[in-house]
Scaffold this motif. Structure first.
Motif, PDB file in Angstrom:
ATOM      1  N   HIS A  59      35.460  32.409  43.432  1.00 10.57           N
ATOM      2  CA  HIS A  59      35.169  32.900  44.785  1.00 10.57           C
ATOM      3  C   HIS A  59      35.604  34.357  44.905  1.00 10.57           C
ATOM      4  O   HIS A  59      36.321  34.872  44.050  1.00 10.57           O
ATOM      5  N   ASP A  79      37.535  36.936  47.850  1.00  7.93           N
ATOM      6  CA  ASP A  79      38.279  36.918  49.114  1.00  7.93           C
ATOM      7  C   ASP A  79      37.655  37.998  49.987  1.00  7.93           C
ATOM      8  O   ASP A  79      37.888  39.189  49.758  1.00  7.93           O
ATOM      9  N   HIS A  88      37.134  35.257  41.273  1.00 11.00           N
ATOM     10  CA  HIS A  88      38.292  34.692  40.580  1.00 11.00           C
ATOM     11  C   HIS A  88      38.432  33.215  40.945  1.00 11.00           C
ATOM     12  O   HIS A  88      37.827  32.750  41.918  1.00 11.00           O
ATOM     13  N   ARG A 121      47.774  39.070  52.574  1.00 11.86           N
ATOM     14  CA  ARG A 121      46.586  39.865  52.880  1.00 11.86           C
ATOM     15  C   ARG A 121      46.776  40.683  54.154  1.00 11.86           C
ATOM     16  O   ARG A 121      47.606  40.349  54.998  1.00 11.86           O
TER      17      ARG A 121
HETATM   18 FE    FE Z   1      41.230  34.041  46.169  1.00 12.40          FE
END
Ligand code: FE
Ligand code: MD6
Length: 215
Positions: free
Chosen positions: A133, A135, A189, A212
């Motif tokens: 996926h 992010d 990743h 994040r």
């Molecule tokens: Fe991730």
């Protein structure tokens, strides 16, 4: 291609595996004895749960959050929320020690201004995995992500900017910190199914914290 001075290239250094521009693994960077009690306290306030993807699959990784914003998924999509949908309360605050660790790791890879407002906490038991996926639900894709591994080792899959790019396979050990941002921020990743094992700190379990800038 010549290195540009304004590109956050992470230089080779002892205990570091460069992954690409703006991305590296810092081996054994995190002080785990201090981290694990914080993870337990977060989970006591906001329990781990298995989220459902928009496609209707229940994730094998259990998740919770700390910080002003928490990542959630359900049939309506992926997003960040200020309150925990399960408890109706705000997510537990991000502990200062966790935030300081994330900021120091980001600075070590060339991101001195990282100010995380969200920390997703993942719990893997043997067999749990994360398919490839990106992010990309964060409002500020200029900020890096900082990811801390605790407990059983896992095989991390580091791909490319296209889903079809064949991933490198990297073993992430307890205490390893992965930082990625800049030109690598949207790299695909994933994590291979967690092998069975018994870790002195966590037993048959791996935790991963990803910090994040969501807002
Ligand atoms: Fe991730
Ligand atoms: C994990 N991590 O290591 C899963 N995403 O358990 C991630 O999906 C991840 O480690 C973005 C940045 C760093 C990560």
């Amino acid at each position: 291609m010549a290195a540009q001075p304004d590109l956050p290239l992470s230089p080779p250094a002892p205990g570091r595996t460069p992954l690409g521009p703006g991305a590296a693994v810092l081996h054994g960077y995190a002080d785990l004895a201090a981290l694990l009690p914080e993870v337990r306290a977060i989970a006591a306030a906001a329990p781990f749960r298995h989220l459902v993807t928009p496609g209707g699959h229940t994730m094998s990784v259990a998740m919770t959050n700390c910080g002003a914003l928490g990542w959630v998924s359900d049939r309506r999509g992926y997003r960040y929320e200020r309150t925990d949908p399960q408890t109706g309360r705000p997510w537990p605050p991000m502990p200062a020690a966790l935030r300081a660790l994330a900021e120091a790791a980001a600075a070590a890879v060339g991101f001195p201004d990282f100010a995380p407002d969200a920390c997703l906490v993942n719990r893997y038991v043997p067999g749990a995995r994360l398919t490839m996926h990106q992010d990309r639900d964060e409002g500020d894709l200029g900020a890096p992500i900082v990811s801390v591994s605790i407990g059983l080792p896992a095989v991390f899959l580091w791909g490319g900017l296209r889903r079809a790019d064949r991933p490198r396979r990297l073993r992430l050990e307890s205490g390893d910190v992965v930082v990625w941002g800049g030109p690598s921020r949207l790299v695909f990743h994933g994590v291979d199914p967690l092998p069975d094992g018994d870790h002195p700190l966590t037993g048959a379990c791996r935790f991963n914290l990803t910090f994040r800038r969501a807002a």
